[in-house]
Design a protein around this motif. Structure first.
Motif, PDB file in Angstrom:
ATOM      1  N   ARG A  66       1.038  -1.689  -0.110  1.00  0.00           N
ATOM      2  CA  ARG A  66       0.140  -0.255  -0.185  1.00  0.00           C
ATOM      3  C   ARG A  66       0.914   1.382   0.119  1.00  0.00           C
ATOM      4  N   GLU A  67       1.968   0.995   0.897  1.00  0.00           N
ATOM      5  CA  GLU A  67       2.718   2.624   0.825  1.00  0.00           C
ATOM      6  C   GLU A  67       3.360   2.964  -0.706  1.00  0.00           C
ATOM      7  N   LEU A  68       3.543   1.562  -1.758  1.00  0.00           N
ATOM      8  CA  LEU A  68       4.446   1.250  -2.918  1.00  0.00           C
ATOM      9  C   LEU A  68       3.537   2.284  -3.824  1.00  0.00           C
ATOM     10  N   GLU A  69       2.134   2.598  -3.352  1.00  0.00           N
ATOM     11  CA  GLU A  69       1.289   2.966  -4.009  1.00  0.00           C
ATOM     12  C   GLU A  69       0.991   4.642  -4.238  1.00  0.00           C
ATOM     13  N   THR A  70       1.449   4.767  -3.307  1.00  0.00           N
ATOM     14  CA  THR A  70       1.828   6.118  -2.174  1.00  0.00           C
ATOM     15  C   THR A  70       2.913   7.281  -2.394  1.00  0.00           C
ATOM     16  N   VAL A  71       4.720   6.427  -2.771  1.00  0.00           N
ATOM     17  CA  VAL A  71       6.118   7.328  -3.207  1.00  0.00           C
ATOM     18  C   VAL A  71       6.138   7.442  -4.028  1.00  0.00           C
ATOM     19  N   GLU A  72       7.043   8.202  -4.494  1.00  0.00           N
ATOM     20  CA  GLU A  72       7.332   8.432  -6.192  1.00  0.00           C
ATOM     21  C   GLU A  72       8.567   8.175  -6.087  1.00  0.00           C
ATOM     22  N   GLU A  73       8.936   7.330  -5.192  1.00  0.00           N
ATOM     23  CA  GLU A  73       9.985   6.569  -4.890  1.00  0.00           C
ATOM     24  C   GLU A  73      10.345   5.429  -4.052  1.00  0.00           C
ATOM     25  N   CYS A  74      11.137   4.581  -4.621  1.00  0.00           N
ATOM     26  CA  CYS A  74      11.320   3.165  -3.399  1.00  0.00           C
ATOM     27  C   CYS A  74      13.114   3.087  -4.164  1.00  0.00           C
ATOM     28  N   LEU A  75      13.853   2.625  -2.889  1.00  0.00           N
ATOM     29  CA  LEU A  75      14.625   2.433  -2.937  1.00  0.00           C
ATOM     30  C   LEU A  75      15.367   0.658  -2.668  1.00  0.00           C
ATOM     31  N   VAL A  76      16.101  -0.057  -3.508  1.00  0.00           N
ATOM     32  CA  VAL A  76      16.126  -1.628  -3.452  1.00  0.00           C
ATOM     33  C   VAL A  76      17.679  -1.949  -3.172  1.00  0.00           C
ATOM     34  N   VAL A  77      17.763  -2.303  -1.752  1.00  0.00           N
ATOM     35  CA  VAL A  77      19.460  -2.363  -1.737  1.00  0.00           C
ATOM     36  C   VAL A  77      19.838  -4.607  -2.298  1.00  0.00           C
ATOM     37  N   PHE A  78      20.660  -4.394  -3.092  1.00  0.00           N
ATOM     38  CA  PHE A  78      21.258  -5.946  -3.074  1.00  0.00           C
ATOM     39  C   PHE A  78      22.546  -5.780  -2.396  1.00  0.00           C
ATOM     40  N   GLN A  79      22.765  -7.075  -1.552  1.00  0.00           N
ATOM     41  CA  GLN A  79      24.051  -7.318  -0.926  1.00  0.00           C
ATOM     42  C   GLN A  79      24.756  -8.411  -1.694  1.00  0.00           C
ATOM     43  N   GLY A  80      26.184  -8.097  -1.688  1.00  0.00           N
ATOM     44  CA  GLY A  80      26.915  -9.192  -2.313  1.00  0.00           C
ATOM     45  C   GLY A  80      27.868 -10.112  -1.737  1.00  0.00           C
ATOM     46  N   PRO A  81      28.973 -10.929  -2.230  1.00  0.00           N
ATOM     47  CA  PRO A  81      30.042 -10.652  -0.797  1.00  0.00           C
ATOM     48  C   PRO A  81      30.918  -9.675   0.075  1.00  0.00           C
ATOM     49  N   GLN A  82      30.797 -10.621   1.120  1.00  0.00           N
ATOM     50  CA  GLN A  82      30.749  -9.573   2.147  1.00  0.00           C
ATOM     51  C   GLN A  82      31.867  -9.773   3.369  1.00  0.00           C
ATOM     52  N   ASP A  83      32.082  -9.762   4.135  1.00  0.00           N
ATOM     53  CA  ASP A  83      32.964  -9.987   5.757  1.00  0.00           C
ATOM     54  C   ASP A  83      33.784  -9.096   6.162  1.00  0.00           C
ATOM     55  N   HIS A 109      22.808  -0.108  -5.439  1.00  0.00           N
ATOM     56  CA  HIS A 109      21.528   0.053  -4.311  1.00  0.00           C
ATOM     57  C   HIS A 109      21.326   0.803  -5.946  1.00  0.00           C
ATOM     58  N   ALA A 110      19.462   0.802  -5.441  1.00  0.00           N
ATOM     59  CA  ALA A 110      18.534   0.981  -7.058  1.00  0.00           C
ATOM     60  C   ALA A 110      17.678   1.421  -6.813  1.00  0.00           C
ATOM     61  N   TRP A 111      17.248   2.490  -7.166  1.00  0.00           N
ATOM     62  CA  TRP A 111      16.095   3.481  -6.764  1.00  0.00           C
ATOM     63  C   TRP A 111      14.855   3.206  -8.373  1.00  0.00           C
ATOM     64  N   GLY A 112      13.852   4.051  -8.354  1.00  0.00           N
ATOM     65  CA  GLY A 112      12.417   3.726  -8.904  1.00  0.00           C
ATOM     66  C   GLY A 112      11.303   3.966  -8.556  1.00  0.00           C
ATOM     67  N   ARG A 113      10.492   4.048  -9.440  1.00  0.00           N
ATOM     68  CA  ARG A 113       9.427   4.966  -8.856  1.00  0.00           C
ATOM     69  C   ARG A 113       8.120   3.536  -9.284  1.00  0.00           C
ATOM     70  N   PRO A 114       7.911   2.835  -8.005  1.00  0.00           N
ATOM     71  CA  PRO A 114       6.940   0.822  -8.324  1.00  0.00           C
ATOM     72  C   PRO A 114       5.545   1.608  -9.017  1.00  0.00           C
ATOM     73  N   ARG A 115       5.676   0.663  -9.526  1.00  0.00           N
ATOM     74  CA  ARG A 115       3.880   0.605  -9.775  1.00  0.00           C
ATOM     75  C   ARG A 115       3.408  -0.841  -9.303  1.00  0.00           C
ATOM     76  N   ILE A 116       2.292  -0.824  -8.920  1.00  0.00           N
ATOM     77  CA  ILE A 116       1.552  -2.333  -8.699  1.00  0.00           C
ATOM     78  C   ILE A 116       0.687  -3.018  -9.586  1.00  0.00           C
ATOM     79  N   ILE A 117       1.203  -3.793  -9.730  1.00  0.00           N
ATOM     80  CA  ILE A 117       0.151  -5.139 -10.850  1.00  0.00           C
ATOM     81  C   ILE A 117      -0.517  -5.975 -10.414  1.00  0.00           C
ATOM     82  N   ASN A 118      -2.162  -5.719 -11.026  1.00  0.00           N
ATOM     83  CA  ASN A 118      -2.948  -6.741 -10.287  1.00  0.00           C
ATOM     84  C   ASN A 118      -3.891  -7.251 -11.583  1.00  0.00           C
ATOM     85  N   ASP A 119      -3.144  -7.809 -11.928  1.00  0.00           N
ATOM     86  CA  ASP A 119      -2.561  -9.196 -12.892  1.00  0.00           C
ATOM     87  C   ASP A 119      -2.752 -10.968 -13.452  1.00  0.00           C
TER      88      ASP A 119
END
Length: 213
Positions: A66-83, A109-119
């Motif tokens: 529901r938050e994704l329906e209201t925001v202009e932008e979201c952030l997704v963080v992907f973590q690779g190898p670490q130690d 880190h990837a930013w974008g404007r999400p869109r909800i899909i009910n299909d």
């Protein structure tokens, strides 16, 4: 993201490769409910937008969609190898003692404007593609069709789809590039001694430090 020049990774194909290899991303939103973060497995479609489009599905019971329906932008963080990197691996420790611990890691880190899909067609494709991405390497892969059709239909009613065309993406590979060569060799040896768990990091330190043989 804090981006010292030595650690910066701007090549889109390298960023995409990390996402494919480590698809469990942390989805972060800042909407009416405040900051929310949840991990989800993502698929990356590199063809349908300039920087690629992330695809995922979310349980309807999870309020973040529901938050994704209201925001202009979201952030997704992907973590690779670490130690952790101990100063004991550094030649500099023996020479001057002027060293401190640190942490090596690769992240996108990837930013974008999400869109909800009910299909239903989109959702079924998402489930099939995500399943294949994990099961395809198994000798006897499980398929969505292996479950009863009415069960799959009920499960699909309980989820929503999300697409996030990537508008901005940053990569950071912190792999001891700022250390002298002798220290980098010590880090490679240290990670190598850890066996299979350390090999990916040892290889990345060698690659990023120009020490591949």
């Amino acid at each position: 993201m804090y981006q010292p020049a030595a650690f910066r990774e701007d090549r889109l194909e390298v960023q995409h490769e990390l996402i494919h290899a480590h698809p469990l991303g942390l989805l972060i939103t800042a909407g009416p409910a405040g900051l929310i973060a949840n991990p989800f497995p993502f698929l990356l479609d590199p063809q349908i937008s300039e920087k690629g489009t992330l695809r995922l599905h979310i349980a309807r019971a999870n309020p973040q969609w529901r938050e994704l329906e209201t925001v202009e932008e979201c952030l997704v963080v992907f973590q690779g190898p670490q130690d952790y990197v101990t100063p004991s691996w550094y030649a500099t420790k023996r020479e001057t003692g002027k060293v401190v611990p640190t942490w090596n890691y690769a992240t996108v880190h990837a930013w974008g404007r999400p869109r909800i899909i009910n299909d239903d067609v989109w959702l079924r494709r998402q489930l099939d593609d995500l399943t294949l991405s994990r099961e395809g390497r198994r000798p006897a892969p499980w398929k969505v069709d292996d479950a009863p059709p009415d069960f799959v239909t009920a499960q699909m009613r309980a989820i929503v789809g999300v697409e996030i065309p990537i508008l901005r993406i940053e990569g950071k590979w912190k792999m001891s590039q700022n250390r002298p060569e002798a220290d980098r060799l010590g880090v490679i040896a240290g990670f190598s001694e850890a066996g299979d768990a350390g090999e990916p990091l040892a290889a990345l330190v060698a690659e990023r430090g120009g020490l591949l043989k």
